[in-house]
Motif scaffolding. Structure first.
Motif, PDB file in Angstrom:
ATOM      1  N   SER A 123       0.765  -1.139   0.024  1.00 44.40           N
ATOM      2  CA  SER A 123       0.047  -0.101  -0.156  1.00 44.40           C
ATOM      3  C   SER A 123       0.885   1.238   0.121  1.00 44.40           C
ATOM      4  CB  SER A 123      -0.797   0.063   1.096  1.00 44.40           C
ATOM      5  OG  SER A 123      -1.724  -1.212   1.133  1.00 44.40           O
ATOM      6  N   ASP A 154      -5.602  -0.855  -4.562  1.00 45.54           N
ATOM      7  CA  ASP A 154      -5.143  -1.212  -3.502  1.00 45.54           C
ATOM      8  C   ASP A 154      -6.168  -2.326  -2.917  1.00 45.54           C
ATOM      9  OD1 ASP A 154      -3.701  -1.890  -1.362  1.00 45.54           O
ATOM     10  OD2 ASP A 154      -3.542   0.142  -0.476  1.00 45.54           O
ATOM     11  N   GLU A 155      -5.995  -3.496  -3.021  1.00 44.03           N
ATOM     12  CA  GLU A 155      -6.760  -4.474  -2.716  1.00 44.03           C
ATOM     13  C   GLU A 155      -8.494  -4.286  -2.779  1.00 44.03           C
ATOM     14  OE1 GLU A 155      -5.400  -6.879   0.633  1.00 44.03           O
ATOM     15  OE2 GLU A 155      -3.529  -6.188   0.758  1.00 44.03           O
TER      16      GLU A 155
HETATM   17 MG    MG Z   1      -2.121  -2.883   2.323  1.00 46.71          MG
END
Ligand code: MG
Ligand code: ADP
Length: 240
Positions: free
Chosen positions: A41, A161-162
């Protein structure tokens, strides 16, 4: 389109990114994976300056990311980001979420912004939800709104991000399908995800991070069948 050279970042004493070197070419789809806390991240947040790096260089579309606010604005306008937790404005409708930045940041006339927003909402297959509020939608629908909202700014790079980590299993596919469709349009994409089926299907390159370093990167076929480092092997054995 993105160039990172010897990028380092610390949170206080903690060295979170260690000499990251990475070049992303136009139209490339890159998947970043690695254990929790490995700096994934932080890495992608540095690319649009949501986090600041302390050493090394980051260039996006030839523009250097430094404390120059003009440069930061230029890059943010060109880089869309989708988070795990959709981050929609709860008090605005789906359509208003999609038109807010084009109207206020890009000065797009309202009617044009709405037309563009409806095109993208159609592309993510929820045009009929345009007048609802985020709280009235499922998680998968909200994430598709978040993707449409980013696309309304006409970015040349999309960071994820995910994007499916907060979703119930039955909603993961509808979001991944939208991302596969986006990849097919030639969008340059950097995706942090543990969805290895998606990675295998879409990624030109998979990057494995551990403890703030890029440990290994390869094309999916090699990455999955012939991982080089023991850390990658261990990670793959845990998630596959
Ligand atoms: Mg992360
Ligand atoms: P990942 O996305 O791979 O799980 P992160 O980039 O979120 O990893 O975090 C990497 C490391 O940095 C973790 O150990 C995390 O605890 C730490 N970290 C993240 N954000 C901060 C912060 N704002 N302040 C201090 N430490 C942080």
């Amino acid at each position: 389109m993105i160039e990172l050279a010897n990028v380092n970042k610390w949170y206080g004493e903690f060295h979170v990114l260690k000499d990251i070197n990475l070049s992303v070419y136009k139209g490339e789809r890159i998947v970043i994976c690695g254990p929790s806390g490995s700096g994934k991240s932080t890495l992608i947040r540095c690319i649009n300056r949501l986090e600041e790096h302390q050493k090394g260089d980051i260039l996006v579309n030839g523009v250097t990311l430094d404390s120059n606010l003009k440069n930061i604005d230029a890059i943010r306008g060109d880089v869309g980001m989708v988070f795990q937790s959709f981050n929609l404005f709860p008090h605005l409708t789906v359509l208003e979420n999609c038109t807010l930045a084009p109207i206020w940041v890009k000065k797009t006339p309202k009617r044009d912004a709405e037309e563009i927003a409806m095109q993208y909402l159609t592309r993510v297959k929820i045009p009929e939800q345009a007048d609802k509020y985020p709280g009235q939608l499922s998680g998968g629908q909200q994430q598709r709104v978040a993707i449409a909202r980013s696309l309304c700014m006409n970015p040349s790079i999309m960071l994820f991000d995910e994007p499916t980590s907060a979703l119930d299993p039955e909603m993961i596919k509808e979001v991944l399908d939208v991302m596969v469709g986006l990849a097919e349009t030639g969008m340059t994409m950097l995706v942090v995800t543990h969805e290895m089926g998606f990675a295998n299907k879409v990624a030109d390159r998979i990057i494995f991070m551990d403890q703030g370093e890029i440990v290994e990167q390869n094309v999916p076929s090699e990455f999955f069948t012939n991982p080089k480092s023991d850390r990658t092997k261990l990670f793959l054995s845990q998630i596959l």
